[in-house]
Design a protein around this motif. Structure first.
Motif, PDB file in Angstrom:
ATOM      1  N   HIS A   1       7.299   1.218  15.753  1.00 42.71           N
ATOM      2  CA  HIS A   1       7.237   1.301  14.428  1.00 42.71           C
ATOM      3  C   HIS A   1       5.928   0.782  13.824  1.00 42.71           C
ATOM      4  CE1 HIS A   1       9.178  -0.933  10.540  1.00 42.71           C
ATOM      5  NE2 HIS A   1       8.483   0.181   9.957  1.00 42.71           N
TER       6      HIS A   1
ATOM      7  N   GLU B   1       3.005   3.255  14.257  1.00 44.15           N
ATOM      8  CA  GLU B   1       2.952   4.237  13.330  1.00 44.15           C
ATOM      9  C   GLU B   1       2.630   4.031  11.738  1.00 44.15           C
ATOM     10  OE1 GLU B   1       6.636   6.638  13.423  1.00 44.15           O
ATOM     11  OE2 GLU B   1       6.606   7.366  15.305  1.00 44.15           O
ATOM     12  N   HIS B   2       2.612   2.669  11.451  1.00 48.94           N
ATOM     13  CA  HIS B   2       2.608   2.399  10.330  1.00 48.94           C
ATOM     14  C   HIS B   2       1.405   1.333  10.229  1.00 48.94           C
ATOM     15  CE1 HIS B   2       5.626   4.529   8.309  1.00 48.94           C
ATOM     16  NE2 HIS B   2       6.568   4.007   9.171  1.00 48.94           N
ATOM     17  N   ASP B   3       0.719   1.228   9.134  1.00 51.59           N
ATOM     18  CA  ASP B   3      -0.197   0.228   9.028  1.00 51.59           C
ATOM     19  C   ASP B   3       0.352  -1.153   8.528  1.00 51.59           C
ATOM     20  OD1 ASP B   3      -2.531  -1.361   8.354  1.00 51.59           O
ATOM     21  OD2 ASP B   3      -2.921  -0.239   6.357  1.00 51.59           O
TER      22      ASP B   3
ATOM     23  N   GLY C   1      -1.571  -3.622   6.913  1.00 55.15           N
ATOM     24  CA  GLY C   1      -1.715  -3.389   5.462  1.00 55.15           C
ATOM     25  C   GLY C   1      -0.497  -3.815   4.518  1.00 55.15           C
ATOM     26  N   ASN C   2       0.657  -3.434   5.450  1.00 56.29           N
ATOM     27  CA  ASN C   2       1.886  -3.927   4.730  1.00 56.29           C
ATOM     28  C   ASN C   2       1.992  -5.108   4.566  1.00 56.29           C
ATOM     29  OD1 ASN C   2       2.984  -1.479   4.761  1.00 56.29           O
ATOM     30  ND2 ASN C   2       4.135  -1.687   6.427  1.00 56.29           N
ATOM     31  N   SER C   3       1.568  -6.081   5.547  1.00 60.68           N
ATOM     32  CA  SER C   3       1.813  -7.653   5.350  1.00 60.68           C
ATOM     33  C   SER C   3       0.666  -8.162   4.176  1.00 60.68           C
ATOM     34  CB  SER C   3       1.334  -8.075   6.586  1.00 60.68           C
ATOM     35  OG  SER C   3       2.008  -7.521   7.633  1.00 60.68           O
TER      36      SER C   3
ATOM     37  N   PHE D   1      -0.240  -6.405   1.618  1.00 54.50           N
ATOM     38  CA  PHE D   1       0.412  -5.868   0.172  1.00 54.50           C
ATOM     39  C   PHE D   1       1.641  -6.949  -0.032  1.00 54.50           C
ATOM     40  CE2 PHE D   1       3.299  -3.551  -2.437  1.00 54.50           C
ATOM     41  CZ  PHE D   1       2.541  -2.951  -3.038  1.00 54.50           C
ATOM     42  N   GLY D   2       2.508  -7.003   1.178  1.00 55.00           N
ATOM     43  CA  GLY D   2       3.757  -7.769   0.803  1.00 55.00           C
ATOM     44  C   GLY D   2       3.366  -9.133   0.465  1.00 55.00           C
TER      45      GLY D   2
ATOM     46  N   VAL E   1       2.261  -9.418  -3.195  1.00 55.61           N
ATOM     47  CA  VAL E   1       3.447  -9.320  -4.219  1.00 55.61           C
ATOM     48  C   VAL E   1       4.183 -10.635  -4.145  1.00 55.61           C
ATOM     49  CG1 VAL E   1       5.571  -8.261  -4.337  1.00 55.61           C
ATOM     50  CG2 VAL E   1       3.565  -6.961  -3.718  1.00 55.61           C
ATOM     51  N   PHE E   2       4.293 -11.251  -2.884  1.00 57.89           N
ATOM     52  CA  PHE E   2       5.011 -12.706  -2.816  1.00 57.89           C
ATOM     53  C   PHE E   2       4.346 -13.788  -3.671  1.00 57.89           C
ATOM     54  CE2 PHE E   2       4.965 -17.015  -0.886  1.00 57.89           C
ATOM     55  CZ  PHE E   2       6.218 -17.287  -0.937  1.00 57.89           C
TER      56      PHE E   2
END
Lengths: 563, 210
Positions: free
Chosen positions: B17, B20-22, B25-27, B29-30, B33-34
């Motif tokens: 997983h 397949e995903h960046d 980048g998710n971390s 972004f997350g 947001v946090f």
């Protein structure tokens, strides 16, 4: 942990979830699979629904007679406090997060949530927090007794003198729940923003995902405010600060601002996903595209914004200056606009459709009808003069139970029946489902409708005994309450028995559009054989258009019924 | 399927997983947001402070207190705010090290990260000295409650930041640690900037607005 090698075919995508659904032990392990976590959330939440429901049964039994003859008054206070707290924090939030957890990655074509481990931690905090809250029955002085809002100065009194008392445990429990929700919010927002399948543009995203996104944004901006208030409350009780002690320069009304700044929008955290579910269930069972999909999607976000500007309507009677009352009266009524748009869209969706009165459809229609009623009484309560008249009476209780039970619980039932075949691979029993609906719908009206005349006549809330003149409507409400209690039994019977040996459902029993129906039931470990490439919106009923470009490799989706 | 196998399968799935995903980048972004969400807790305290101060129910300051010393906290503030630049330099050193490995300036990252930690530590020390010299306790009324809660809560964040920095410094001695990027360092740095910005607002509210 020991090192275990997994053979490649064991994790092959596209294979039905290994061992599911008969391997129920899987749901008692730590898992990072969003589907397992989703079901863990839902089942845990139902447990606390039953506990909170049992408390409600005691409350209604107490109110069968005007005297406080069944339980002690302090026990009664503890019961309505924990009933409210459990139902909000450990039933409605978790069950909706569970459904969203299960569905959002499937609906947007992702393999999992953005942060699977964070997701698992978020879930496991829920039973810990709830146990902490229920454990308060064991400490001297018993559980918190100042309602789920815990207003000071009542809540900062500590008659037992112990640092570990019911109110402190309540705050810690709510805090753990809050941390879990904030982490969940970060996870959902990141997932929806960054993990959508190729071609899944914002306006090809199902209305449910829009609603979840909107609701989680509220969690992110609102919950920290409540946390700030809760920290102050905790310090006031434990180390003697004076935030909410007027004798020392503090101001208890400030707590009300913190509390309602989050806790009013919290209603939309709960109701928006339910609106999303209505928007998913109605098109499928009426065989028509969702009317005004874009407007419905955007209205969720509009509600998120407006809901941040309405909290003072809970404080019209708290010495609020007139200009402030006026401002918040107007903003409160403004919420009716996006909400009304949604209702209009739903009615137009089923208008002229080929309606199948399945159990999820019945629950959705029932929930919407209750929402219309709750919305109207909400307008009443939003207007200052009426609010001042019925403030702290059973009118308020009736109104918000129409929202919470009539709309949200019924919407949750609609969602659970609708996606049950997807989650378990089996079909529920329609007859039992309809019996469940009938009992629930009649029960809701019988218990919560009488509360409106009661409130208008002036019966106060949160009391164990009342003037005998209120007995007529109270007896009807209590009988309705018991009926509502009984209504849960066919549901549990239905779900448990059909999960074990219900008829096989197939991948797409409703012949629905939407990515989640493209995969097997229950879906395999990573959801899809290959990531879908989306080419059209999710409500293509009667349009005869393909949903994804790589459909042949993903599986079949039956043609919509009308073409 | 046993529980161990199920967990092993989850991990296997996570690894794929992640490919397949960046995920980095998710971390990021997350984490942003946090931090935005976290800032609301401070905002609620700040708003509370403003309400308590502007609409007093009783006396604002504890008896015998007319204001609060600003000079030493100002020095403390300068230390903390400059540490934000220091951690940025550390991050740049790491970035350059990973981009052009042969230059081998990991020592730059380590040095400046250590410097950040020391400056953060000095800030906490300064705050401790300030607390111990104050003529009032947390129970001395609304200003005292607000003062200790705000500075204490912020201090907890500083401590968290220092723990994150220690972890990142320790990690730089583990070989192969940066194969999957250096999001941990970025997060530490973001968190530190956040703590600094919060302090500036806090300083203005408590020390300047008297």
């Amino acid at each position: 942990m020991t090192n275990i090698s997994i053979s490649p075919d064991e994790i092959t995508r596209g294979q039905p979830y290994p061992g599911a659904p008969d391997n129920w032990k899987r749901f008692f392990t730590f898992s990072t699979d969003h589907k397992v976590i989703g079901i863990q959330y839902i089942v845990t939440a139902f447990f606390f629904f039953l506990v909170g429901g049992a408390m409600a049964m005691v409350i209604r039994s107490e109110l069968l007679t005007p005297e406080a003859d069944l339980v002690d008054r302090t026990v009664y206070n503890a019961l309505f406090t924990l009933h409210g707290s459990l139902m909000i924090f450990f039933w409605t939030f978790p069950v909706l997060v569970g459904l969203a957890n299960y569905l959002v990655p499937l609906m947007i074509g992702a393999r999992d949530m953005a942060f699977p481990r964070l997701n698992a931690i978020s879930f496991w905090m829920i039973p810990v927090a709830a146990t902490l809250m229920l454990a308060s029955f064991l400490v001297p002085g018993g559980p918190a007794q100042s309602g789920w809002w815990s207003y000071p100065p009542q809540s900062i009194q500590n008659p037992t003198g112990n640092i570990i008392n019911g109110q402190v445990l309540w705050i810690l429990s709510v805090a753990i729940n809050g941390v879990s929700s904030i982490m969940g919010g970060v996870n959902f927002v990141t997932t929806i923003f960054r993990m959508r399948a190729p071609g899944m543009t914002w306006f090809r995203m199902p209305a449910f995902c829009w609603a979840v996104l909107a609701a989680q944004l509220i969690q992110l901006y609102g919950l920290p405010a409540l946390t700030g208030g809760a920290i102050m409350l905790l310090l006031d009780i434990t180390i003697g600060t004076s935030f909410f002690r007027p004798e020392n320069g503090g101001n208890p009304v400030v707590y009300q601002h913190f509390f309602w700044f989050y806790s009013h929008p919290a209603v939309y955290v709960m109701v928006l996903p339910v609106f999303g579910m209505f928007s998913e269930v109605l098109p499928v069972h009426a065989r028509k595209p969702l009317f005004g999909y874009r407007v419905i999607a955007v209205s969720s976000v509009v509600i998120t914004v407006i809901s941040g500007c309405v909290w003072v309507h809970h404080m019209f009677a708290s010495a609020t200056p007139p200009w402030m009352r006026m401002f918040f009266m107007v903003t409160t009524m403004l919420v009716a606009v996006p909400s009304g748009i949604k209702v209009f869209g739903w009615v137009a969706t089923i208008w002229g459709g080929k309606i199948r009165f399945t159990t999820p459809m019945l629950f959705a229609l029932g929930g919407i009808s209750n929402w219309v009623f709750a919305g109207i009484t909400g307008i009443f309560l939003g207007s200052v003069p009426i609010d001042l008249h019925v403030h702290n009476t059973y009118f308020v209780v009736g109104h918000f139970h129409y929202v919470l039970y009539g709309t949200i619980v019924m919407g949750i039932y609609a969602g659970i029946y609708h996606w049950f075949p997807k989650m378990t691979g089996r079909m529920y029993y329609e007859g039992l489902g309809k019996l469940h609906f009938a009992l629930t719908y009649i029960g809701v009206q019988a218990i919560f409708l009488p509360m409106h005349p009661l409130g208008l006549q002036g019966m106060p809330r949160r009391v164990a005994s009342y003037d005998p003149e209120f007995i007529y409507w109270n007896v009807i409400a209590s009988l309705g309450g018991f009926l509502l209690g009984v209504s849960v039994l066919p549901f549990i019977l239905n779900i448990v028995s059909s999960w074990i040996r219900g008829p096989k459902a197939g991948n797409n029993p409703w012949r629905a559009y939407g990515l989640e129906w493209l995969t097997t039931s229950p879906p395999p470990v990573e959801n899809f054989e290959e990531i879908p490439v989306v080419v059209s919106g999710p409500y293509g009923y009667g349009k005869n258009q393909p949903l994804v470009a790589n459909q042949a490799r993903l599986g079949t989706i039956e043609e919509p019924a009308t073409s | 399927m046993t529980a161990e196998r199920a967990i092993a399968q989850d991990i296997e799935s996570e690894v794929r997983h992640a490919q397949e995903h960046d995920e980095a980048g998710n971390s990021k972004f997350g984490f942003i947001v946090f931090l935005l969400s976290e800032s609301v807790i401070f905002i609620s305290f700040f708003v509370g402070y403003a309400i308590f101060k502007t609409t007093p129910v009783g006396e604002w300051y504890p008896p015998g207190v007319t204001g609060i010393e600003t000079k030493e906290p100002l020095f403390n503030t300068l230390i903390l705010v400059s540490s934000s630049f220091v951690i940025y330099v550390a991050e740049r050193y790491l970035h350059d090290y990973l981009e052009v490995k042969k230059n081998g300036k990991l020592w730059g990252f380590r040095l400046f990260m250590l410097l950040t930690m020391l400056m953060g530590g000095y800030f906490l020390y300064g705050q401790m000295v300030e607390w111990s010299g104050l003529p009032f306790t947390v129970q001395s009324g609304i200003f005292a409650s607000m003062f200790y809660t705000l500075t204490g809560f912020h201090g907890l964040h500083v401590l968290t930041g220092i723990i994150m920095q220690t972890t990142m410094l320790r990690r730089s001695f583990v070989s192969g640690n940066y194969d999957n990027g250096y999001f941990g360092v970025e997060a530490t740095s973001l968190f530190w900037h956040f703590v600094d910005v919060i302090w500036i607002v806090l300083y203005i509210l408590i020390y300047v607005w008297q």
